[in-house]
Design a protein around this motif. Structure first.
Motif, PDB file in Angstrom:
ATOM      1  N   ASN A   1       0.829  -1.208   0.000  1.00 13.75           N
ATOM      2  CA  ASN A   1       0.000   0.000   0.000  1.00 13.75           C
ATOM      3  C   ASN A   1       0.861   1.255   0.000  1.00 13.75           C
ATOM      4  O   ASN A   1       0.541   2.243  -0.658  1.00 13.75           O
ATOM      5  N   TRP A   2       1.949   1.215   0.731  1.00 14.06           N
ATOM      6  CA  TRP A   2       2.865   2.345   0.751  1.00 14.06           C
ATOM      7  C   TRP A   2       3.436   2.611  -0.643  1.00 14.06           C
ATOM      8  O   TRP A   2       3.452   3.747  -1.124  1.00 14.06           O
ATOM      9  N   GLN A   3       3.870   1.556  -1.282  1.00 18.75           N
ATOM     10  CA  GLN A   3       4.417   1.711  -2.632  1.00 18.75           C
ATOM     11  C   GLN A   3       3.374   2.276  -3.591  1.00 18.75           C
ATOM     12  O   GLN A   3       3.673   3.100  -4.449  1.00 18.75           O
ATOM     13  N   LEU A   4       2.154   1.816  -3.422  1.00 15.85           N
ATOM     14  CA  LEU A   4       1.091   2.319  -4.288  1.00 15.85           C
ATOM     15  C   LEU A   4       0.888   3.822  -4.092  1.00 15.85           C
ATOM     16  O   LEU A   4       0.712   4.575  -5.056  1.00 15.85           O
ATOM     17  N   HIS A   5       0.936   4.243  -2.845  1.00 17.56           N
ATOM     18  CA  HIS A   5       0.788   5.669  -2.572  1.00 17.56           C
ATOM     19  C   HIS A   5       1.959   6.472  -3.132  1.00 17.56           C
ATOM     20  O   HIS A   5       1.795   7.616  -3.547  1.00 17.56           O
TER      21      HIS A   5
ATOM     22  N   PRO B   1       0.482   9.751  -6.038  1.00 16.62           N
ATOM     23  CA  PRO B   1       0.322  10.722  -4.949  1.00 16.62           C
ATOM     24  C   PRO B   1      -1.110  11.202  -4.768  1.00 16.62           C
ATOM     25  O   PRO B   1      -1.499  11.564  -3.652  1.00 16.62           O
ATOM     26  N   TRP B   2      -1.877  11.204  -5.821  1.00 14.83           N
ATOM     27  CA  TRP B   2      -3.243  11.729  -5.741  1.00 14.83           C
ATOM     28  C   TRP B   2      -4.141  10.826  -4.897  1.00 14.83           C
ATOM     29  O   TRP B   2      -5.183  11.258  -4.409  1.00 14.83           O
ATOM     30  N   LEU B   3      -3.705   9.598  -4.700  1.00 16.50           N
ATOM     31  CA  LEU B   3      -4.552   8.646  -3.988  1.00 16.50           C
ATOM     32  C   LEU B   3      -4.878   9.126  -2.577  1.00 16.50           C
ATOM     33  O   LEU B   3      -6.012   8.994  -2.102  1.00 16.50           O
ATOM     34  N   ALA B   4      -3.898   9.717  -1.942  1.00 16.89           N
ATOM     35  CA  ALA B   4      -4.109  10.168  -0.568  1.00 16.89           C
ATOM     36  C   ALA B   4      -4.812  11.518  -0.512  1.00 16.89           C
ATOM     37  O   ALA B   4      -5.222  11.960   0.549  1.00 16.89           O
ATOM     38  N   GLU B   5      -4.955  12.153  -1.668  1.00 16.24           N
ATOM     39  CA  GLU B   5      -5.570  13.479  -1.694  1.00 16.24           C
ATOM     40  C   GLU B   5      -7.067  13.418  -1.954  1.00 16.24           C
ATOM     41  O   GLU B   5      -7.754  14.437  -1.886  1.00 16.24           O
TER      42      GLU B   5
ATOM     43  N   ASN C   1      -6.728   0.483  10.786  1.00 20.92           N
ATOM     44  CA  ASN C   1      -5.682   1.289  11.408  1.00 20.92           C
ATOM     45  C   ASN C   1      -4.390   1.254  10.601  1.00 20.92           C
ATOM     46  O   ASN C   1      -3.708   2.273  10.471  1.00 20.92           O
ATOM     47  N   ILE C   2      -4.071   0.119  10.063  1.00 20.37           N
ATOM     48  CA  ILE C   2      -2.855   0.055   9.255  1.00 20.37           C
ATOM     49  C   ILE C   2      -2.995   0.923   8.018  1.00 20.37           C
ATOM     50  O   ILE C   2      -2.094   1.691   7.662  1.00 20.37           O
ATOM     51  N   MET C   3      -4.143   0.843   7.361  1.00 19.61           N
ATOM     52  CA  MET C   3      -4.364   1.677   6.185  1.00 19.61           C
ATOM     53  C   MET C   3      -4.288   3.153   6.539  1.00 19.61           C
ATOM     54  O   MET C   3      -3.736   3.955   5.795  1.00 19.61           O
TER      55      MET C   3
ATOM     56  N   VAL D   1      -0.682   4.153   6.876  1.00 18.80           N
ATOM     57  CA  VAL D   1      -0.008   4.264   5.585  1.00 18.80           C
ATOM     58  C   VAL D   1      -0.455   5.532   4.866  1.00 18.80           C
ATOM     59  O   VAL D   1       0.372   6.296   4.353  1.00 18.80           O
ATOM     60  N   GLU D   2      -1.747   5.740   4.853  1.00 18.84           N
ATOM     61  CA  GLU D   2      -2.239   6.913   4.134  1.00 18.84           C
ATOM     62  C   GLU D   2      -1.748   8.202   4.777  1.00 18.84           C
ATOM     63  O   GLU D   2      -1.351   9.146   4.085  1.00 18.84           O
ATOM     64  N   GLY D   3      -1.739   8.240   6.095  1.00 17.26           N
ATOM     65  CA  GLY D   3      -1.258   9.428   6.779  1.00 17.26           C
ATOM     66  C   GLY D   3       0.206   9.687   6.464  1.00 17.26           C
ATOM     67  O   GLY D   3       0.605  10.828   6.185  1.00 17.26           O
ATOM     68  N   ALA D   4       1.001   8.641   6.486  1.00 20.85           N
ATOM     69  CA  ALA D   4       2.421   8.798   6.170  1.00 20.85           C
ATOM     70  C   ALA D   4       2.591   9.271   4.731  1.00 20.85           C
ATOM     71  O   ALA D   4       3.430  10.129   4.442  1.00 20.85           O
ATOM     72  N   ALA D   5       1.773   8.741   3.841  1.00 20.95           N
ATOM     73  CA  ALA D   5       1.869   9.149   2.438  1.00 20.95           C
ATOM     74  C   ALA D   5       1.538  10.628   2.285  1.00 20.95           C
ATOM     75  O   ALA D   5       2.213  11.359   1.552  1.00 20.95           O
ATOM     76  N   ARG D   6       0.521  11.071   2.991  1.00 19.40           N
ATOM     77  CA  ARG D   6       0.177  12.483   2.915  1.00 19.40           C
ATOM     78  C   ARG D   6       1.325  13.359   3.366  1.00 19.40           C
ATOM     79  O   ARG D   6       1.679  14.349   2.710  1.00 19.40           O
ATOM     80  N   LEU D   7       1.915  12.990   4.488  1.00 17.57           N
ATOM     81  CA  LEU D   7       3.044  13.770   4.979  1.00 17.57           C
ATOM     82  C   LEU D   7       4.193  13.741   3.982  1.00 17.57           C
ATOM     83  O   LEU D   7       4.801  14.766   3.678  1.00 17.57           O
ATOM     84  N   HIS D   8       4.466  12.554   3.474  1.00 14.88           N
ATOM     85  CA  HIS D   8       5.553  12.408   2.512  1.00 14.88           C
ATOM     86  C   HIS D   8       5.368  13.338   1.320  1.00 14.88           C
ATOM     87  O   HIS D   8       6.266  14.080   0.934  1.00 14.88           O
ATOM     88  N   HIS D   9       4.200  13.300   0.746  1.00 14.77           N
ATOM     89  CA  HIS D   9       3.956  14.094  -0.452  1.00 14.77           C
ATOM     90  C   HIS D   9       3.934  15.581  -0.145  1.00 14.77           C
ATOM     91  O   HIS D   9       4.313  16.400  -0.978  1.00 14.77           O
ATOM     92  N   ARG D  10       3.500  15.909   1.049  1.00 18.25           N
ATOM     93  CA  ARG D  10       3.519  17.304   1.441  1.00 18.25           C
ATOM     94  C   ARG D  10       4.951  17.810   1.501  1.00 18.25           C
ATOM     95  O   ARG D  10       5.277  18.869   0.958  1.00 18.25           O
ATOM     96  N   LEU D  11       5.818  17.066   2.147  1.00 19.58           N
ATOM     97  CA  LEU D  11       7.215  17.466   2.229  1.00 19.58           C
ATOM     98  C   LEU D  11       7.832  17.529   0.834  1.00 19.58           C
ATOM     99  O   LEU D  11       8.562  18.453   0.504  1.00 19.58           O
ATOM    100  N   GLU D  12       7.513  16.531   0.044  1.00 15.79           N
ATOM    101  CA  GLU D  12       8.059  16.476  -1.308  1.00 15.79           C
ATOM    102  C   GLU D  12       7.657  17.726  -2.095  1.00 15.79           C
ATOM    103  O   GLU D  12       8.489  18.363  -2.740  1.00 15.79           O
ATOM    104  N   ARG D  13       6.398  18.054  -1.999  1.00 16.11           N
ATOM    105  CA  ARG D  13       5.916  19.232  -2.736  1.00 16.11           C
ATOM    106  C   ARG D  13       6.573  20.502  -2.232  1.00 16.11           C
ATOM    107  O   ARG D  13       7.015  21.332  -3.014  1.00 16.11           O
ATOM    108  N   GLU D  14       6.670  20.624  -0.919  1.00 13.32           N
ATOM    109  CA  GLU D  14       7.298  21.823  -0.377  1.00 13.32           C
ATOM    110  C   GLU D  14       8.749  21.922  -0.819  1.00 13.32           C
ATOM    111  O   GLU D  14       9.234  23.003  -1.137  1.00 13.32           O
ATOM    112  N   LYS D  15       9.390  20.795  -0.864  1.00 11.01           N
ATOM    113  CA  LYS D  15      10.804  20.798  -1.226  1.00 11.01           C
ATOM    114  C   LYS D  15      10.996  21.327  -2.642  1.00 11.01           C
ATOM    115  O   LYS D  15      11.925  22.064  -2.920  1.00 11.01           O
ATOM    116  N   GLN D  16      10.095  20.952  -3.540  1.00  8.94           N
ATOM    117  CA  GLN D  16      10.291  21.389  -4.919  1.00  8.94           C
ATOM    118  C   GLN D  16       9.516  22.662  -5.229  1.00  8.94           C
ATOM    119  O   GLN D  16       9.670  23.243  -6.285  1.00  8.94           O
ATOM    120  N   ASP D  17       8.681  23.087  -4.290  1.00 13.11           N
ATOM    121  CA  ASP D  17       8.058  24.396  -4.472  1.00 13.11           C
ATOM    122  C   ASP D  17       9.048  25.495  -4.140  1.00 13.11           C
ATOM    123  O   ASP D  17       9.234  26.443  -4.906  1.00 13.11           O
TER     124      ASP D  17
END
Lengths: 263, 263
Positions: B124-128, B132-136, B175-177, B180-196
């Motif tokens: 699931n993590w890899q899928l996210h 990236p839009w999956l968690a949004e 709970n596991i999902m 994973v989804e929460g971590a993905a959201r954070l990940h993508h947020r950081l990623e976006r900020e980094k390249q913004d």
DNA sequence: GGCCCTATTCGTACATTGTACGGAACAACG
DNA sequence: CGTTGTTCCGTACAATGTACGAATAGGGCC
């Protein structure tokens, strides 16, 4: 492909970034929100009214026009107080973070770290119940505002010195927040569906029946069918997401306990 | 207040609900997606192209017009295949759920439930990460489609019979999902900020400095300051959300282990 | 008090979104 | 060769965030 194609819109005539200005957004969060403008309006008032609106009608109904209308000012007037809608929601979120605890030592005063974490989770859960839009914000967590930092500190204090590293403390808190937010999302989703499909759940079963049939009669999904059944019964009875959250929290805290060696 | 005021828009001239038709949406999910229209277009093709678009440019760039443009058809043509945008995203999400496992017994074949859950989380993590839009997506979880049900069943199988009740099995998975989804959201947020904020994180510290100063110099936030420091170091070094996720998963699984009495 | 300058207010305008509507093109069938 | 029903899609509409620049009000200085 178009990786950088969207970077330069305007001619970049001098000011670095006309649209997203993180420095200004941060300054706004940490600045004064009570200095009134010409007509007596304040940032605080805008944020409060916007919060009321979002509480009552959902995040989707929160538009700059509606907020301005409620406040009795022109739409664009808001933009002399707040750079844009995102900053407004950031302000709204950060303000709420200041309402969680009566003082920075409230959780720590629980004594045991486990009780403290349960209090923390409970407070955050209640906040999400009161403000459904909180979990719908696009930004996973709002920008770093003063109240969020305060909350962070407050929630870290009962964990300090119990045997976790700094990074572990942060990770633990993050995971708890994730659990709470996820449960809140599920909760509000169910709530909305329940009142979208209106009155009796009689009708709900009517529309869902064809799917459920396909689900049950096929032995393609043996486990899902049985568990879904149990879960469906439970769901209609009471608030399932809250039970799920409680369960997950217990597991998480038990895991911490094991990691710490003993209570 | 306005609890039921928004119910009757149109005169309700016969058909019950012109806009939100859950029955039709469900039928769409479970129906055939390969029956071509006059110009050879299929639902599957629409969903795939839309997914590509969202993968490449984010959920914000996913508009009906763009999808139609990419497919070389008129915008409104899409509406003869799909009732609306929400249904399109539901289809996109459900389709992805079908790509997680090679067969319905793959996780169970791990033997131990713990390994199975780790595999499940990892997939699931890899899928996210890939989408990236999956968690949004606004909807916490997409509508109940065939692939989602299959995934649910597949993920439940390794938990069946290890000593958990049906409801506990569901709660654990949820709970596991959530983690994973929460971590993905954070990940993508950081990623976006980094390249913004573009290039070096040099500049990042420049814009963030005033806040950090206020944070550190005040002893209002003693613990947050220290932990934030550690976390900041860690953040720049590597993928913090993934570490956080791993940590939270371990705790959760340890909690399960304790609940089961022993391995 | 009168005047000017700067900061605030906000009406108008524009681009973009989802999608309702209804006409046009087309396939199948008599 | 109609006729009929389905599919395609151009146009239109309401709503959104917000850029622009004209009107305006307030406060300091003579």
């Amino acid at each position: 492909m178009s990786q950088k194609a969207a970077a330069d819109d305007k001619k970049t005539d001098g000011k670095p970034a006309p649209q997203p200005d993180p420095a200004r957004s941060l300054a706004l969060l940490w600045g004064s929100h009570t200095r009134p403008g010409r007509n007596g309006l304040t940032i605080r008032a805008i944020v409060e009214k916007a919060t009321e609106l979002a509480d009552a009608e959902g995040l989707a109904a929160l538009s700059m026009r509606r907020v301005a209308e409620v406040l009795g000012v022109g739409t664009m007037t808001l933009y002399s107080y707040v750079p844009g809608k995102d900053d407004l929601t950031d302000l709204m979120a950060d303000r709420l973070m200041g309402t969680l605890y009566s003082d920075p030592d409230e959780p720590k005063r629980c004594g045991h770290w486990r009780d403290a974490l349960l209090l923390i989770a409970e407070r955050n859960w209640q906040l999400h119940l009161k403000h459904p839009w909180l979990a719908e914000l696009v930004r996973p967590r709002p920008r770093l505002g003063p109240n969020l930092v305060q909350k962070y500190d407050t929630e870290l204090r009962p964990l300090d010195g119990i045997g976790l590293s700094d990074i572990e403390m942060d990770a633990l808190l993050t995971n708890i927040m994730t659990q709470v937010e996820g449960a809140a999302r599920l909760h509000h989703r169910l709530e909305r569906e329940k009142q979208d499909s209106a009155q009796t759940d009689e009708e709900w079963w009517l529309t869902q029946a064809p799917v459920l049939d396909r689900l049950l009669d096929a032995q393609r999904f043996p486990v899902a069918a049985r568990v879904g059944q149990s879960f469906g019964d439970e769901t209609k009875a009471a608030a399932a997401p809250e039970m799920t959250l409680k369960f997950g929290l217990e597991l998480l805290l038990d895991g911490v306990e094991k990691k710490l060696g003993k209570t």
